[in-house]
Design an enzyme around this catalytic site. Structure first.
Site, PDB file in Angstrom:
ATOM      1  N   ASP A   1      39.294  48.383  26.984  1.00  0.00           N
ATOM      2  CA  ASP A   1      39.901  47.295  26.236  1.00  0.00           C
ATOM      3  C   ASP A   1      39.068  46.927  25.019  1.00  0.00           C
ATOM      4  OD1 ASP A   1      42.131  46.815  27.826  1.00  0.00           O
ATOM      5  OD2 ASP A   1      40.991  45.611  29.238  1.00  0.00           O
TER       6      ASP A   1
ATOM      7  N   ARG B   1      36.823  53.896  29.928  1.00  0.00           N
ATOM      8  CA  ARG B   1      35.624  53.110  30.222  1.00  0.00           C
ATOM      9  C   ARG B   1      35.085  53.402  31.616  1.00  0.00           C
ATOM     10  NH1 ARG B   1      32.439  49.742  27.977  1.00  0.00           N
ATOM     11  NH2 ARG B   1      31.127  48.448  29.297  1.00  0.00           N
TER      12      ARG B   1
ATOM     13  N   MET C   1      32.655  35.337  28.385  1.00  0.00           N
ATOM     14  CA  MET C   1      32.071  36.667  28.484  1.00  0.00           C
ATOM     15  C   MET C   1      32.483  37.620  27.368  1.00  0.00           C
ATOM     16  SD  MET C   1      32.301  37.157  32.623  1.00  0.00           S
ATOM     17  CE  MET C   1      31.559  38.790  32.583  1.00  0.00           C
TER      18      MET C   1
ATOM     19  N   LYS D   1      42.473  48.017  40.860  1.00  0.00           N
ATOM     20  CA  LYS D   1      42.041  48.976  39.847  1.00  0.00           C
ATOM     21  C   LYS D   1      40.526  49.101  39.787  1.00  0.00           C
ATOM     22  CE  LYS D   1      41.295  49.255  34.934  1.00  0.00           C
ATOM     23  NZ  LYS D   1      41.293  48.512  33.675  1.00  0.00           N
ATOM     24  N   ASN D   2      39.824  47.969  39.672  1.00  0.00           N
ATOM     25  CA  ASN D   2      38.378  48.017  39.463  1.00  0.00           C
ATOM     26  C   ASN D   2      37.645  48.600  40.666  1.00  0.00           C
ATOM     27  OD1 ASN D   2      38.678  46.926  36.908  1.00  0.00           O
ATOM     28  ND2 ASN D   2      38.386  44.823  37.591  1.00  0.00           N
TER      29      ASN D   2
ATOM     30  N   ASP E   1      39.329  38.065  33.865  1.00  0.00           N
ATOM     31  CA  ASP E   1      40.578  38.807  33.711  1.00  0.00           C
ATOM     32  C   ASP E   1      41.818  37.944  33.894  1.00  0.00           C
ATOM     33  OD1 ASP E   1      39.283  41.141  33.130  1.00  0.00           O
ATOM     34  OD2 ASP E   1      39.447  42.001  35.133  1.00  0.00           O
TER      35      ASP E   1
END
Length: 436
Positions: free
Chosen positions: A121, A97, A341, A22-23, A319
């Site tokens: 998120d 985002r 984070m 995804k990223n 994640d």
């Protein structure tokens, strides 16, 4: 709104193939704005965040051709910059985002970009300072429209420079790289993120004619070029999904193979699961996770109990901490999960406590998990998915629990996991999607 109804206690077996990352997909799709020529990208995951990003590009005038499932060609030869300034476009950006990564390529190629606060998120503060400061150093000007709540960014041709990033932000690094490739002169980015997905973005841009060196390190050197051309690219398997499947296999598997994982790009993930006592067996580019009736958490060499914490690559990705936390609930031993984070990502543990897990939430960043060693099973219950990664962690917990569970707000899970209920049902899970 939709929910999952999960019948717990089913053992899973078989093979599963991870989706495209995804990223990475969100980054390389934005990079297609840097040229007027066609760019073909394969292994794009069919998930809502990526699909919304593709639709956003279509709406700004990018021609999108679907060659096959997961295989798209993008051509940004007629971008409508008037639409980019519209309230409709900006309203859509606030819900996605990934839209923030349009800034770099747009300011580099068109000299203009606009951005409202992007969505994503709800996992704590996710500032954009790194993006803005880096692009400002290249010569862009930022004007804030307080009435619309929008930044209007404009520049002539950007100029290369040296910069030391205040944090190794992945999306910030991606944005600055994309802005730099068409800048005049040389840009040096120190403390750059160096995740495999950033490396993949750099490799694609180099195939498009960019001049980027230092790839895979935290010191990138980019010599600007006048223009870029078309290229082809294949997205890596999603390391977060691979890690999710390892955790699922440890909790409820009867022997599961995870195929084509791009093992060399998993970094510390397999080792981290091994610290929880999970066997991760490598067969070429596949992983095999045997059935685990028992797994025991390591301790440090001095005898103190294990701490797992996130860190920039090559450290552990934040994640996966939600999944690791759930896996630890059925291990033997105690582990401290330290989420450095994001300050809201551990707040889903109250749902696990309601299911019978022994967890102490110390503060917004730290939770101590005392494993049950399978002596006490989790109980099914009702819960809501607060974000993508907590959602998959809750799904894994529900699959291991006694009884039936219901997870609401599964649109969050859909943002990151492609057709997850059908893929897990094929392994033996009992998951039904119902509309509320």
């Amino acid at each position: 709104m939709a929910s999952f109804i999960i019948e717990g206690g089913r053992r899973l077996t078989g093979e599963i193939v991870p989706q495209g990352a995804k990223n990475e997909a969100l980054q390389v799709i934005c990079a297609t704005l840097l040229t007027s020529e066609p760019v073909r990208i394969k292994n794009i995951p069919d998930i809502s965040d990526v699909n919304n990003q593709i639709r956003l590009l279509e709406d700004v005038g990018v021609k999108v051709t679907r060659n096959a499932p997961g295989d798209f060609t993008f051509q940004a030869d007629e971008v409508n910059m008037e639409y980019v300034q519209s309230d409709e476009f900006l309203a859509r950006c606030t819900k996605l985002r990934g839209s923030v990564m349009l800034i770099g390529p747009m300011i580099a190629r068109f000299g203009r970009a606009m951005v409202a606060k992007p969505g994503g998120d709800k996992i704590g503060r996710r500032r954009l300072d790194t993006h803005f400061l880096g692009i400002q150093k290249l010569g862009a000007k930022f004007d804030y429209d307080i009435r619309r709540g929008v930044y209007d960014i404009h520049a002539g041709r950007l100029c290369g420079t040296y910069m030391l990033l205040d944090e190794a932000s992945v999306t910030g690094t991606a944005n600055i790289i994309m802005a730099s490739v068409l800048a005049m002169g040389t840009t040096t980015i120190y403390n750059a993120a160096c995740e495999p997905y950033i490396q993949q973005l750099c490799h694609l841009l180099n195939r498009m004619g960019a001049n980027i060196s230092g790839i895979a390190s935290n010191l990138l050197t980019i010599v600007g070029v006048d223009s870029l051309h078309g290229a082809a690219h294949t997205v890596l398997p999603d390391m977060i999904e691979v890690g999710s499947f390892i955790g699922m296999a440890a909790m409820v598997g009867d022997g599961i193979s995870i195929k084509n994982v791009s093992y060399d790009n998993l970094g510390i993930i397999p080792y981290t699961f091994s610290r929880l006592g999970v066997q991760v067996l490598r067969h070429g580019d596949d992983l095999f996770i045997p059935r685990h009736d028992h797994y025991e958490i390591d301790s440090f060499l001095d005898g103190s109990f294990m701490t797992l914490s996130d860190a920039p690559w090559p450290g552990l990705t934040p994640d996966l901490l939600s999944v690791l936390l759930v896996v630890a609930t059925q291990a033997k031993g105690t582990v401290l999960i330290h989420q450095k984070m994001f300050e809201s990502r551990l707040f889903f543990v109250d749902k696990l406590i309601d299911m019978g897990a022994q967890i102490i939430l110390c503060d917004p960043h730290r939770a101590v998990v005392v494993g049950h060693d399978h002596q006490i099973r989790l109980r099914g219950g009702r819960m809501t998915s607060p974000d993508i990664r907590a959602g998959i962690a809750l799904l894994i917990a529900a699959m291991s629990a006694d009884g039936t569970s219901r997870i609401s707000n599964i649109e969050q899970i859909d943002r990151g996991y492609e057709n997850i209920e059908s893929r897990l049902t094929a392994l033996g899970a009992c998951i039904k999607r119902v509309e509320e």
